[in-house]
Scaffold this motif. Structure first.
Motif, PDB file in Angstrom:
ATOM      1  N   THR A  44       3.600   5.269  -2.942  1.00 12.38           N
ATOM      2  CA  THR A  44       4.420   5.942  -1.907  1.00 12.38           C
ATOM      3  C   THR A  44       5.739   6.552  -2.363  1.00 12.38           C
ATOM      4  N   ARG A  45       5.761   5.950  -3.757  1.00 10.56           N
ATOM      5  CA  ARG A  45       7.218   6.006  -4.288  1.00 10.56           C
ATOM      6  C   ARG A  45       7.281   6.659  -5.834  1.00 10.56           C
TER       7      ARG A  45
ATOM      8  N   THR B 251       9.910   6.366  -8.187  1.00  9.91           N
ATOM      9  CA  THR B 251      10.503   5.355  -9.012  1.00  9.91           C
ATOM     10  C   THR B 251       9.858   5.087 -10.290  1.00  9.91           C
TER      11      THR B 251
ATOM     12  N   ASP C  49      10.104  -2.487  -5.183  1.00 12.80           N
ATOM     13  CA  ASP C  49       8.930  -3.065  -4.242  1.00 12.80           C
ATOM     14  C   ASP C  49       9.193  -4.783  -4.225  1.00 12.80           C
TER      15      ASP C  49
ATOM     16  N   ARG D 177       7.059  -7.095  -3.696  1.00 13.96           N
ATOM     17  CA  ARG D 177       6.260  -8.010  -4.261  1.00 13.96           C
ATOM     18  C   ARG D 177       6.203  -7.899  -5.651  1.00 13.96           C
TER      19      ARG D 177
HETATM   20  C1  ANZ Z   1       5.038   2.051  -6.763  1.00 11.52           C
HETATM   21  C2  ANZ Z   1       6.193   1.740  -5.659  1.00 11.52           C
HETATM   22  C3  ANZ Z   1       7.440   1.420  -5.805  1.00 11.52           C
HETATM   23  C4  ANZ Z   1       5.446   1.442  -4.625  1.00 11.52           C
HETATM   24  C5  ANZ Z   1       8.311   1.243  -4.802  1.00 11.52           C
HETATM   25  C6  ANZ Z   1       6.303   0.993  -3.426  1.00 11.52           C
HETATM   26  C7  ANZ Z   1       7.612   0.987  -3.771  1.00 11.52           C
HETATM   27  P1  ANZ Z   1       1.740   1.529   2.025  1.00 11.52           P
HETATM   28  O1  ANZ Z   1       2.953   1.920   2.361  1.00 11.52           O
HETATM   29  O2  ANZ Z   1       1.428   0.263   2.680  1.00 11.52           O
HETATM   30  O3  ANZ Z   1       0.744   2.464   1.757  1.00 11.52           O
HETATM   31  N1  ANZ Z   1      -0.049  -0.106  -3.483  1.00 11.52           N
HETATM   32  C8  ANZ Z   1      -0.880   0.613  -3.704  1.00 11.52           C
HETATM   33  N2  ANZ Z   1      -2.047   0.364  -3.545  1.00 11.52           N
HETATM   34  C9  ANZ Z   1      -2.240  -1.110  -3.403  1.00 11.52           C
HETATM   35  C10 ANZ Z   1      -3.083  -2.152  -3.415  1.00 11.52           C
HETATM   36  N3  ANZ Z   1      -4.433  -1.826  -3.512  1.00 11.52           N
HETATM   37  N4  ANZ Z   1      -3.015  -3.242  -3.425  1.00 11.52           N
HETATM   38  C11 ANZ Z   1      -1.620  -3.729  -3.059  1.00 11.52           C
HETATM   39  N5  ANZ Z   1      -0.494  -2.855  -3.143  1.00 11.52           N
HETATM   40  C12 ANZ Z   1      -0.902  -1.341  -3.349  1.00 11.52           C
HETATM   41  O4  ANZ Z   1       2.187   0.851   0.074  1.00 11.52           O
HETATM   42  C13 ANZ Z   1       1.617   1.835  -0.634  1.00 11.52           C
HETATM   43  C14 ANZ Z   1       2.548   0.984  -1.978  1.00 11.52           C
HETATM   44  O5  ANZ Z   1       1.712  -0.206  -1.976  1.00 11.52           O
HETATM   45  C15 ANZ Z   1       2.311   1.793  -3.047  1.00 11.52           C
HETATM   46  O6  ANZ Z   1       3.713   2.225  -3.840  1.00 11.52           O
HETATM   47  C16 ANZ Z   1       1.987   0.804  -4.133  1.00 11.52           C
HETATM   48  O7  ANZ Z   1       3.179   0.330  -4.572  1.00 11.52           O
HETATM   49  C17 ANZ Z   1       1.306  -0.551  -3.273  1.00 11.52           C
HETATM   50  F1  ANZ Z   1       9.612   0.996  -4.956  1.00 11.52           F
HETATM   51  O8  ANZ Z   1       3.967   1.991  -6.021  1.00 11.52           O
HETATM   52  B1  ANZ Z   1       4.315   1.670  -4.689  1.00 11.52           B
END
Ligand code: ANZ
Ligand code: ZN
Length: 842
Positions: free
Chosen positions: A252-253, A256, A348, A350
């Motif tokens: 979603t980002r 970054t 993020d 986590r």
């Molecule tokens: C990089 C990133 C940077 C993310 C950041 C978030 C913040 P929602 O909003 O719930 O859709 N993600 C994607 N697939 C995942 C999975 N199978 N299991 C766990 N986490 C997963 O969350 C989307 C975000 O959750 C995605 O965006 C990914 O982390 C993580 F500053 O990508 B993000």
């Protein structure tokens, strides 16, 4: 005045209603339609207080709607399949069908005893082959439309229910029915592709203006739309150069991207072990084991410690060529997004926790302008700071730093930088905009006997073959030895069949459908319950649907209410109906708790059965009590005193109407002008409270509607006490008696009809009469004109209610001369009620 004998009155009136088939909905009437529906019960025993409340609300609504001139459809039925029946049958050494039909009979007799205005001729019992056959029919239609899929995937298996569960049936990580923690298993199961409708299910929530906001929000969250991008990363070879092996992440980002310092795979990611270098396989296996032993909810929880293992490989960050070590991590879920994640620890939380635990760098890439780091990093396009001094990730909006050509852009969800980076990736063929939903396909197969058989056949030669329509229904065999653990899969009499295509021996599918499939369309069957050609005709569905008022518990906010919305849209797309949403207005009634505020439950031993009220007081008292104690949507604590109070009020209505009836004469109607003081007051109260009561009914606020009737009964008694019998106005007495009966009839229909017939000498039921009309003019208090003087000179005249007290007269006078009093000091106000107010000013 005869004694009020609730039992005798109620038995008599119920007999009359039944004899006259009073509550049959007419498919042809030219009145406008109103479909009032309460969520149908599981027949897991007799009705409890929650049912009594639910149905009393619906009944008051349905009856009042009929008096308002609608042709009302008010049906009832039973959600009769399901595990509780199976378990109870084993316990009582009987068959689920026997147990279920017995309970349904018991529940119907209680409903009849309560006097609910159901059209029993339309009763739907989901375990009747006449009903479930049409569930099979619709399943086959969905199959033809490509909305049914059988696939192998990880599922939630409840070890105590011995069956799989849909995602919606795992609440807070536990089985919705028994509370056990489900196990993750890979199984081949049947799915309905509700995700094909994710977007529409989400968008159409906005149309549901008659739904409680909190239910809509729960559905929105459940569907869980995330907007972002899919980005391709290439696996690096030993020299760190990109290979042809590509793995895609959902993020979603994308803004970054420059901050990614590692790459994560779900432990279940296909081919993970093969990808892992040999020396890392033990550690990776450990993570796989931990993940397998942990519920999805726990894995997704942000507080839980994260577990990961380096797999010995690297991915290339497409934006800057940086090599990202690949980890298997338990907080990455396999069935969300792509099962692969770019780890951005600065953005993020986590990932931040994970990076700290495994000693991975945390370079900042989006920072707030008031962050102390900002002046130093602003305009910095290259990576100069590899580790932030923060103690948590920064998820807010900010400005991009250390991000090459994108440095200086606004970052955050749906920001300028998100668009710019997606464009850049798209141009290079490395990524694209993507939308992801949390909603999963609906797993509908169950490994249990007491459900609707999935009408499919497995043929060695022809594969999976649908049962032909003319062979429906596939019926359940009646006599499995459930106590010995026998299932359909062990019952040759059931599963042995021949292939509908090639005629060779084949095996029936032995899974049954989730009972939520049965409850997803029962409201459609009510429109056309005896149809032998179709589940329901389009014409009758169009006549009655959508349900105008749906009443039920909040526990179905997602499950049943989401599935039904989905089912309706599918039926629309199959051309079986032509509306988008099944339920226009939704009322989620509160819970009935015990006197101490505890939920009533058998195990706590604090259940108050409806019979304990109906026995001593009668159904009308029961009905009034559940409507009077609180507004429908609020929880209430059971209150013996309030129940007794309702009974006293009913008896007071009984005496009051009888008393009025002795002086009453319908005659040519009321001559309002001829009424004297007490009569005038009563007429005014009748109109004032009639308007109030009507408005409260229309808003579904039955508790205050009843309060208005209490006031009106008091006003009637004040009149009876003040005016000797020979001087009472016969038409007024008639009108007041009539209107009290009419307005109380949706709540206490037996009382009203008995009084109507015996005290007022009318034929029939108040169900059939028109709701009384009231006149706001007549509701106004009499007014007198008051002269308003300043220093003895008349400056204005105002009207005030005849009996108004000195303070309100003075207030009205002040307002009338507010301009003249401005800037002056009032030394004294002399109030002569009925004549004048004089202000002495300086
Ligand atoms: C990089 C990133 C940077 C993310 C950041 C978030 C913040 P929602 O909003 O719930 O859709 N993600 C994607 N697939 C995942 C999975 N199978 N299991 C766990 N986490 C997963 O969350 C989307 C975000 O959750 C995605 O965006 C990914 O982390 C993580 F500053 O990508 B993000
Ligand atoms: Zn075959």
């Amino acid at each position: 005045i005869p004694a009020y004998d609730a039992q005798a009155i109620e038995a008599k009136q119920q007999r009359l209603w039944e004899e006259r088939d009073l509550f049959a909905a007419s498919d042809e009437s030219d009145r406008p339609k109103k479909y009032v529906l309460e969520m149908f019960p599981y027949p897991s025993g007799d009705l409890h207080m929650g049912h009594a409340r639910n149905y009393s609300i619906g009944d008051a609504m349905a009856r009042q709607a009929h008096m308002r001139g609608f042709d009302v459809l008010h049906p009832i039925g039973f959600d009769a399949f399901g595990l509780p029946a199976e378990n109870a049958a084993i316990k009582h050494n009987t068959q689920p069908a026997t147990w279920t039909y017995k309970n349904m009979d018991q529940a119907v007799s209680t409903m009849k005893r309560m006097g609910f205005s159901y059209d029993y001729d339309r009763m739907v019992r989901t375990c009747d082959p006449d009903y479930y056959r049409w569930g099979q029919w619709q399943f086959l239609k969905m199959w033809e439309k490509g909305l049914v899929e059988r696939r192998d995937s990880p599922v939630n298996w409840c070890p105590s229910c011995n069956t799989v569960l849909a995602n919606e049936q795992v609440t807070e990580g536990r089985c919705w029915r028994c509370g056990s923690v489900p196990e993750r298993k890979n199984l081949t199961q049947w799915y309905l592709k509700i995700t094909d409708y994710a977007e529409e299910l989400l968008d159409d929530i906005d149309q549901l203006t008659g739904w409680p906001e909190r239910v809509k929000q729960m559905q929105r969250n459940w569907i869980g739309k995330s907007e972002g991008a899919e980005i391709d990363f290439a696996l690096a070879d030993e020299d760190g150069n990109p290979t042809d092996t590509v793995m895609t992440v959902f993020t979603t980002r994308p803004d970054t991207l420059f901050g990614a310092t590692f790459f994560l795979l779900a432990p279940e990611y296909p081919g993970l072990m093969e990808l892992t270098t040999p020396e890392n396989r033990d550690a990776v296996q450990e993570v796989i084991d931990i993940a397998a032993a942990t519920s999805t909810a726990d894995r997704a929880s942000s507080d839980r410690e994260k577990h990961g293992a380096f797999i010995g490989r690297y991915m290339v960050n497409p934006v800057n060529g940086r090599l990202l070590p690949v980890y298997a991590a338990d907080y990455v879920l396999t069935d969300y997004g792509t099962g692969a994640v770019m780890g951005v620890p600065s953005g993020d939380q986590r990932d931040f926790d994970f990076a700290r635990k495994y000693g991975l760098p945390i370079p900042p890439v989006v920072i707030e302008e008031d962050d102390p780091l900002f002046p130093e990093l602003k305009d910095q396009t290259e990576l100069v700071m590899t580790d932030v001094p923060w103690d948590q990730a920064m998820a807010a909006e900010g400005v991009l730093v250390q991000s090459g050509p994108f440095t200086g852009m606004k970052g955050g969800h749906n920001s300028e930088a998100v668009d710019a980076i997606i464009d850049w990736l798209a141009e290079k063929g490395l990524g694209h905009k993507a939308v992801n939903y949390r909603l999963r396909d609906w797993l509908i197969s169950r490994q249990r006997y007491w459900g609707n058989p999935i009408p499919m056949v497995h043929c060695e030669h022809c594969g999976i073959v649908p049962v032909p329509y003319d062979q429906l229904p596939v019926t359940l065999p009646p006599d499995l030895d459930l106590a010995a653990g026998e299932t359909l899969a062990e019952c040759p009499a059931f599963y042995e069949t021949t292939c509908p295509v090639c005629g060779r021996p084949a095996r029936r599918e032995t899974d049954t459908m989730d009972t939520f499939t049965c409850s997803s369309w029962y409201y459609l069957r009510y429109c056309d319950p005896h149809d032998e050609e179709l589940p329901f005709s389009r014409e009758l569905a169009d006549r009655w649907m959508p349900v105008d008022n749906y009443i039920g518990g909040i526990e179905h906010a997602i499950l049943h209410l989401l599935y039904s919305r989905f089912w309706t849209k599918v039926m629309r797309d199959l051309g079986l109906l032509d509306f988008d949403e099944p339920f226009t207005n939704l009322l989620c009634q509160g819970m009935v708790k015990d006197a101490n505020g505890e939920t009533m439950s058998k195990s706590k031993g604090n259940v108050v059965p409806p019979s304990s009220v109906i026995g001593p007081y009668g159904a009308d008292t029961m009905r009034m009590a559940v409507l009077f104690i609180a507004p429908p949507e609020k929880d209430f604590n059971w209150d013996e005193e309030a129940v007794a109070g309702c009974n006293r009020f009913i008896k007071r209505v009984w005496r009051t109407v009888w008393e009025l009836s002795f002086s009453a004469d319908k005659g040519p109607g009321l001559d309002a002008g001829s009424l004297d003081g007490a009569g005038k007051t009563l007429l005014r109260e009748l109109h004032r409270l009639g308007i109030k009561c009507t408005q409260d009914y229309d808003r579904g606020q039955y508790n205050t509607a009843i309060s208005a009737l209490m006031e009106l009964t008091n006003a009637a008694n004040a009149y009876l006490n003040a005016v000797p019998q020979d001087r009472r106005d016969p038409a007024l007495c008639w009108l007041v008696a009539w209107d009290i009966c009419a307005m109380i009839s949706p709540v206490c229909p037996h009382l009203a009809d008995e009084l109507g017939q015996d005290a007022l000498g009318v034929d029939g039921s108040f169900y059939e009469v028109s709701w009384p009309e009231f006149d706001p003019e007549l509701a106004k208090a009499d007014e007198v004109e008051i002269a308003v003087q300043i220093k003895g000179k008349v400056r204005a005249r105002v009207n005030v209610p005849a009996g108004a007290d000195k303070d309100s007269i003075e207030a009205a006078a002040r307002e009338a001369v507010a301009d003249q009093l401005a800037g002056k000091e009032v030394l004294k106000a002399v109030v002569v009620p009925g004549r004048l107010v004089n202000f002495v000013v300086r």
